[in-house]
Design an enzyme around this catalytic site. Structure first.
Site, PDB file in Angstrom:
ATOM      1  N   THR A 354      27.826  43.099  18.562  1.00 14.48           N
ATOM      2  CA  THR A 354      27.116  42.998  17.294  1.00 14.48           C
ATOM      3  C   THR A 354      27.871  43.608  16.113  1.00 14.48           C
ATOM      4  O   THR A 354      27.952  42.970  15.059  1.00 14.48           O
ATOM      5  CB  THR A 354      25.712  43.614  17.443  1.00 14.48           C
ATOM      6  OG1 THR A 354      24.881  42.694  18.150  1.00 14.48           O
ATOM      7  CG2 THR A 354      25.080  43.905  16.086  1.00 14.48           C
ATOM      8  N   ASN A 582      27.914  56.870  26.582  1.00 13.94           N
ATOM      9  CA  ASN A 582      27.516  56.470  25.227  1.00 13.94           C
ATOM     10  C   ASN A 582      26.019  56.219  25.155  1.00 13.94           C
ATOM     11  O   ASN A 582      25.261  56.617  26.043  1.00 13.94           O
ATOM     12  CB  ASN A 582      28.299  55.225  24.810  1.00 13.94           C
ATOM     13  CG  ASN A 582      27.919  54.023  25.658  1.00 13.94           C
ATOM     14  OD1 ASN A 582      27.785  54.131  26.877  1.00 13.94           O
ATOM     15  ND2 ASN A 582      27.731  52.878  25.039  1.00 13.94           N
ATOM     16  N   CYS A 584      24.395  53.554  25.704  1.00 14.66           N
ATOM     17  CA  CYS A 584      23.869  52.644  26.728  1.00 14.66           C
ATOM     18  C   CYS A 584      24.473  52.886  28.103  1.00 14.66           C
ATOM     19  O   CYS A 584      24.331  52.044  28.995  1.00 14.66           O
ATOM     20  CB  CYS A 584      24.077  51.190  26.298  1.00 14.66           C
ATOM     21  SG  CYS A 584      23.402  50.815  24.671  1.00 14.66           S
ATOM     22  N   GLU A 586      27.427  52.790  29.495  1.00 16.75           N
ATOM     23  CA  GLU A 586      28.480  52.008  30.134  1.00 16.75           C
ATOM     24  C   GLU A 586      29.882  52.476  29.766  1.00 16.75           C
ATOM     25  O   GLU A 586      30.863  52.046  30.378  1.00 16.75           O
ATOM     26  CB  GLU A 586      28.333  50.516  29.798  1.00 16.75           C
ATOM     27  CG  GLU A 586      28.881  50.080  28.453  1.00 16.75           C
ATOM     28  CD  GLU A 586      27.923  50.311  27.306  1.00 16.75           C
ATOM     29  OE1 GLU A 586      28.136  49.773  26.209  1.00 16.75           O
ATOM     30  OE2 GLU A 586      26.943  51.058  27.504  1.00 16.75           O
ATOM     31  N   PRO A 767      24.589  46.279  27.672  1.00 11.02           N
ATOM     32  CA  PRO A 767      23.296  45.585  27.829  1.00 11.02           C
ATOM     33  C   PRO A 767      23.241  44.168  27.274  1.00 11.02           C
ATOM     34  O   PRO A 767      22.447  43.361  27.735  1.00 11.02           O
ATOM     35  CB  PRO A 767      22.317  46.491  27.072  1.00 11.02           C
ATOM     36  CG  PRO A 767      22.982  47.806  26.980  1.00 11.02           C
ATOM     37  CD  PRO A 767      24.454  47.537  26.912  1.00 11.02           C
ATOM     38  N   THR A 768      24.008  43.840  26.251  1.00  4.42           N
ATOM     39  CA  THR A 768      24.011  42.519  25.593  1.00  4.42           C
ATOM     40  C   THR A 768      22.623  42.080  25.141  1.00  4.42           C
ATOM     41  O   THR A 768      22.309  40.893  25.160  1.00  4.42           O
ATOM     42  CB  THR A 768      24.630  41.422  26.487  1.00  4.42           C
ATOM     43  OG1 THR A 768      23.722  41.028  27.521  1.00  4.42           O
ATOM     44  CG2 THR A 768      25.945  41.843  27.099  1.00  4.42           C
ATOM     45  N   ALA A 769      21.801  43.024  24.720  1.00 11.75           N
ATOM     46  CA  ALA A 769      20.413  42.683  24.389  1.00 11.75           C
ATOM     47  C   ALA A 769      20.311  41.609  23.321  1.00 11.75           C
ATOM     48  O   ALA A 769      19.420  40.763  23.375  1.00 11.75           O
ATOM     49  CB  ALA A 769      19.676  43.941  23.937  1.00 11.75           C
ATOM     50  N   ILE A 771      23.311  39.733  21.835  1.00 10.01           N
ATOM     51  CA  ILE A 771      24.262  38.620  21.907  1.00 10.01           C
ATOM     52  C   ILE A 771      23.899  37.632  23.014  1.00 10.01           C
ATOM     53  O   ILE A 771      24.220  36.446  22.924  1.00 10.01           O
ATOM     54  CB  ILE A 771      25.716  39.105  22.050  1.00 10.01           C
ATOM     55  CG1 ILE A 771      25.945  39.879  23.356  1.00 10.01           C
ATOM     56  CG2 ILE A 771      26.124  39.924  20.844  1.00 10.01           C
ATOM     57  CD1 ILE A 771      27.411  40.186  23.611  1.00 10.01           C
TER      58      ILE A 771
END
Length: 952
Positions: A354, A582, A584, A586, A767-769, A771
């Site tokens: 993002t 971080n 999230c 990862e 997570p790619t929430a 995208i």
């Protein structure tokens, strides 16, 4: 017709009068389209009247009942009006049946099922009566007019509307233009505003999504017409519109004008104007506008497309080319590379994170996703860290703060000869800063605080997200995570004692891990027993562990992350220590007082690289190679808001290539997620991505040079991620995990040692929430949440139906209105529906229907190949202490580096009443009370909490 209606009778009519005063006041200028096409002012009193009649028919008209009904009707009316007008501009016009749909929903949502049933039956009967009494329709429709923004009335062009809807439905299976047109016409009236007319077919198509998922594509195409009108008019300076077919020619003409417009508005980097714009314009693929689903395009419109004073002037293919140009600025053949990058992004094979999508090609190209900092133990350093948070968050960065060095409660402060108040008051400041800096309104500012389990303030840290206690010592908006050393887990297993220290008396523990940490920690325990250390406390390790799990269940925080595997397997142990992850969980990069870790993210769309026969290796290799180049370019182009971030990023050059669409890929392969086959596929797919990502970074090193801190790294020693697994196994005395490989790792290992790596770290699964919404695929490595539900995010609420499931049910003749109703009633689950075959129940099992151990085993097999970590959400139905303990111990035992949110069934709720006509109005995920056996409230994260979008 009777004046009373028992609960067993069928509702026919409701003749009772309402109360004298309307339940709520309403002054917003909204209007109602009646069934005869006339338009009247919106009158809330009529909603109260209808509700009152429905309640009186079912519950009677005694004095007690009347008082109760009055209170209920007032509350329900407010709810209905709020649902109708939420996110709607003042003056919008609603159809009468849209209001009635909301009445029905409010009754169901409030648990008034008998009243709702009577109301539904009454509506059905009245509809049948109207159909029977309706006169023969006239052959010609009445002439309608449209009101333009300047007040001019022009004839409504029904021919163009029909062309637009027909075009939107082209090549979409089981989508009928006539159905959209019929629903659209129902909402037309003479004098309709142009904005309302533009919205009408979009809303009409959205109401049909639950019947056929392809209507989501039709909705997006209809929304495109609105966007084209807005963007073209903004760029050309006069009212413009175009159909999709016309855009095949107009995109090339529009694109150079768009770039000049953006530069003039000081939104785009002037360097973009020096590209060969006509060559780039010729490379645009207008047909790819048709690949969007509604949620994806609406998200882009709301939060990504460039605008001037709220007016968008950026069309989708221009958006992707702008991002591609921004990433190709430093390339030698930059037009060629921009076209290559554009082709990858616009195909949805890969999507940048993002911040990259927000800012690439702009005057402030802050393209990085995640920043990790270590907070020092002095007042100047603490407030500098808070200021750094604000600067990093301003341009859409997600933050992870390591707070372990800050001395704890009761520790001596030499400068004032006083006692420290610990880290909690400072965390409160950091929490409020994250709220204040909201990333330009595009998404919420977000930060995660990490603390090691031996810190003296750990017990207060666990309570930060509670809703009770002193609010000055609570951080309701900050994420928190435990940074857990292996020694603590061993003490839990042994039911041993655990000692808490203040870091000012045990300063080296922060930088130690593995055997060195164990030796130092035991030495400090001995010194505490001798009275040398003043601030310490001993607890039973298993009691602290249970409290950690209890708080995780109650509040959703702190997350459980593991210090030792993050460091033992880190390629960069020779130049620093991983002190936290971080936002999230990862990213696992080194931090220090003079280095802020930075990671640049993007995700491969795995669903686009899998066929029923397996992985398309050639396509995946090509995607990864280009994606890695794009991510590496971010590092040199990036706008750094603080020098510590720039220094760290240029020295180590880490990137994080991840994946999304994992669940979609499993559907394509016909593999249930709770199966050995799915675990094997997680292993296989990650091995392929890992191999090509490392190979691509090696190729970039040959072309551009090694990253500066390469010498001494695990890479330089020929130790790849699959090899570092053995280091962890050796230190722990074994690790139960399949070690099988299928690719030629020996040759790659030799090449990495000889040529080097361009990037210190290359993989991380975020997570790619957001995208994944843009690309229209399943999020990251997540299982299916529900097969039918309402998704809520910052762009609104959207009906989501599993298209693969609908396809399979249609093939077996099982997709009908009854199946839709059953899915709503059973919260999107197939398990209770008898007529669904067992193979489909297994293939489409939802997140809470599978044992979490399957997700952990699949994640462990992926972790073999990843040099960083993965955002692993865990789902558990009917949680209890034993299940939680077993779940998180298994994660540790399998060598996982981190875990993310815990999601429990008690924290979810899906509307069981009709979704038709209400898409965009419901909130399907709510916090609910815990089971009666627990003495706390469940606060587990909602599945689409927008703050979870801060990485991607």
């Amino acid at each position: 017709m009777s004046n009373s209606l028992s609960t067993t009778q069928t509702a026919t009519a409701v003749p009772f009068a309402s109360f004298a005063e309307p339940p709520v006041a309403f002054e917003s200028g909204y209007r109602i389209i009646r069934r005869n096409g006339s338009v009247t002012p919106f009158d809330t009193a009529k909603i109260g009247l209808a509700l009152t009649k429905a309640f009186l028919n079912v519950e009677g008209s005694t004095a007690a009942a009347s008082r109760r009904i009055h209170e209920t009707v007032s509350s329900l009316t407010i709810e209905i009006v709020t649902a109708l007008t939420r996110r709607a501009e003042a003056g919008r016009t609603f159809h009468i049946e849209e209001v009635q749909d909301q009445v029905e929903l409010a009754l169901m949502r409030g648990g008034h099922h008998k009243v709702a049933r009577a109301y539904v039956l009454y509506r059905e009967q009245r509809a049948a009566e109207r159909a029977k009494a309706a006169p023969t329709p006239r052959p010609e429709e009445p002439l309608l007019h449209m009101t333009l923004a300047d007040g001019t009335r022009v004839p409504l062009d029904m021919t163009r509307l029909q062309v637009l809807v027909t075009e939107a439905c082209q090549d979409l299976a089981d989508v009928a233009a006539d159905d959209i047109l019929a629903e659209t016409r129902r909402n037309l009236y003479d004098g309709i505003k142009e904005t309302e007319l533009a919205l009408a077919p979009v809303l009409a198509a959205r109401t049909l999504v639950e019947q056929e998922p392809n209507y989501s594509f039709a909705s997006a195409r209809l929304l495109l017409d609105n966007l084209r009108r807005e963007a073209l008019s903004a760029v050309y300076g006069e009212r413009q519109q175009a159909t999709q077919a016309e855009m095949a020619q107009r995109y090339a003409e529009y694109f150079p004008k768009y770039v000049r417009k953006g530069i003039e508005a000081e939104l785009l980097d002037p360097e973009l104007g020096r590209f060969d714009l006509h060559r780039l314009a010729a490379a645009l693929n207008p047909e790819r506008d048709l690949n969007f689903q509604y949620l994806g395009l609406q998200t882009l419109y709301d939060r990504y497309f460039l605008h001037i004073a709220g007016t968008r002037f950026e069309l989708p293919q221009a958006f992707f080319m702008r991002v591609a140009m921004g990433l190709a600025l430093r390339e030698i053949n930059r037009e060629e590379k921009a076209i290559e990058f554009y082709a990858l992004l616009s195909s949805f094979d890969f999507m940048a994170s993002t911040p990259t999508l927000f800012n690439a090609g702009t005057t402030r190209p802050q393209l990085s996703s995640c920043f990790l900092t270590t907070v020092p133990d002095d007042l100047d350093g603490i407030f500098k860290a808070v200021k750094d948070n604000a600067l990093l968050a301003k341009y859409s960065g997600g933050l992870g703060n390591d707070w372990t060095p800050v001395r704890g409660l009761g520790a001596h402060i030499q400068g004032t000869n006083g006692e420290s108040q610990g880290i909690i008051p400072f965390l409160k400041v950091a929490n409020d800063t994250a709220i204040a800096v909201n990333q330009g309104g595009k998404r919420k500012g977000a930060v995660c605080a990490y603390l090691e389990t031996w810190h003296i303030d750990i017990e207060e840290f666990l309570d930060l997200r509670k809703n009770t206690g002193d609010d000055r010592r609570r951080t309701h908006d900050m994420n928190t995570a435990n940074w857990v050393p292996d020694l603590f887990m061993q003490r839990v297993t042994e039911d041993g004692v655990w000692t808490l220290f203040s870091p000012d008396e045990t300063p080296d523990l922060h930088d130690l891990y593995g055997p060195a940490f164990k030796k130092a920690y035991e030495s400090y325990e001995a010194r505490a027993a001798q009275g040398v250390i003043k601030v310490f406390r001993q607890v039973r390790a298993v009691d602290l562990w249970r409290r950690m799990l209890t708080m995780l269940f109650e509040t959703g925080h702190p997350w459980i992350t593991f210090k030792d595997p993050c460091n033992i397997r880190s390629p960069q142990g020779h130049v620093g220590v991983v002190h936290s992850s971080n936002l999230c969980t990862e990213i696992t990069l080194n931090t220090s007082l003079d280095e802020v870790a930075v990671c640049n993210l993007g995700s491969v769309n795995l669903a686009h690289h899998v066929t029923p026969q397996g992985i398309n290796h050639e396509r995946l290799a090509r995607t990864v190679r280009t994606a890695m180049r794009m991510l590496d370019n971010v590092i040199d182009i990036n706008f750094y808001t603080i020098p510590e971030a720039r220094r760290s990023n240029l020295r180590h050059r880490p990137v994080g290539l991840g994946l999304m669409g994992y669940q979609d890929a499993l559907h394509t392969l016909r593999l249930p997620i709770a199966s050995e086959g799915a675990v094997a596929f997680a292993d296989e797919s990650m091995e392929v991505i890992s191999f090509h990502a490392i190979s691509a970074s090696c190729d970039l090193a040959a072309e551009r040079g090694r990253y500066p801190s390469f010498e001494g790294s695990l890479w330089s020693q020929g130790i790849l991620p699959i090899d570092s697994l053995e280091r962890l196994s050796e230190i722990r005395g074994g690790l139960e995990l399949d070690r099988a490989v299928t690719l030629d790792w020996s040759s790659l290992r030799e090449r990495v040692m000889q040529v080097g790596m361009r990037n210190s770290n290359v993989m991380a699964i975020a997570p790619t929430a957001t995208i994944s919404n843009i690309c229209g695929v399943s999020q990251s490595i997540e299982p299916t949440f529900r097969n039918l539900y309402v998704k809520a995010n910052m762009s609104g609420d959207f009906t989501v139906v599993n298209p693969a499931l609908v396809h399979d049910l249609k093939a077996r003749g099982l997709w009908d209105e009854v199946m839709i109703a059953d899915l709503k009633y059973f919260d999107g689950s197939l398990a209770p529906i008898d007529r669904v075959p067992d193979d489909l129940k297994a293939l489409y099992a939802t997140a809470f229907e599978i044992e979490p151990s399957w997700l952990i085993e699949a994640a462990a097999r992926r972790q073999k190949w990843i040099d960083q970590a993965q955002s692993l959400n865990l789902y558990i139905a009917n949680p209890n202490g034993r299940k939680l303990d077993g779940m998180y111990r298994l994660a540790w035992e399998r060598g996982l580096k981190t875990t993310y949110y815990l999601r429990a069934t008690a924290a979810t709720h899906v509307e069981k009443s009709t979704l038709k006509g209400t898409d965009g109005k419901l909130n399907a995920v709510q916090v609910a009370p815990a089971p009666a056996s627990h003495n706390f409230e469940v606060r587990a994260c909602s599945i689409d909490d927008p703050t979870c979008e801060a990485c991607q």
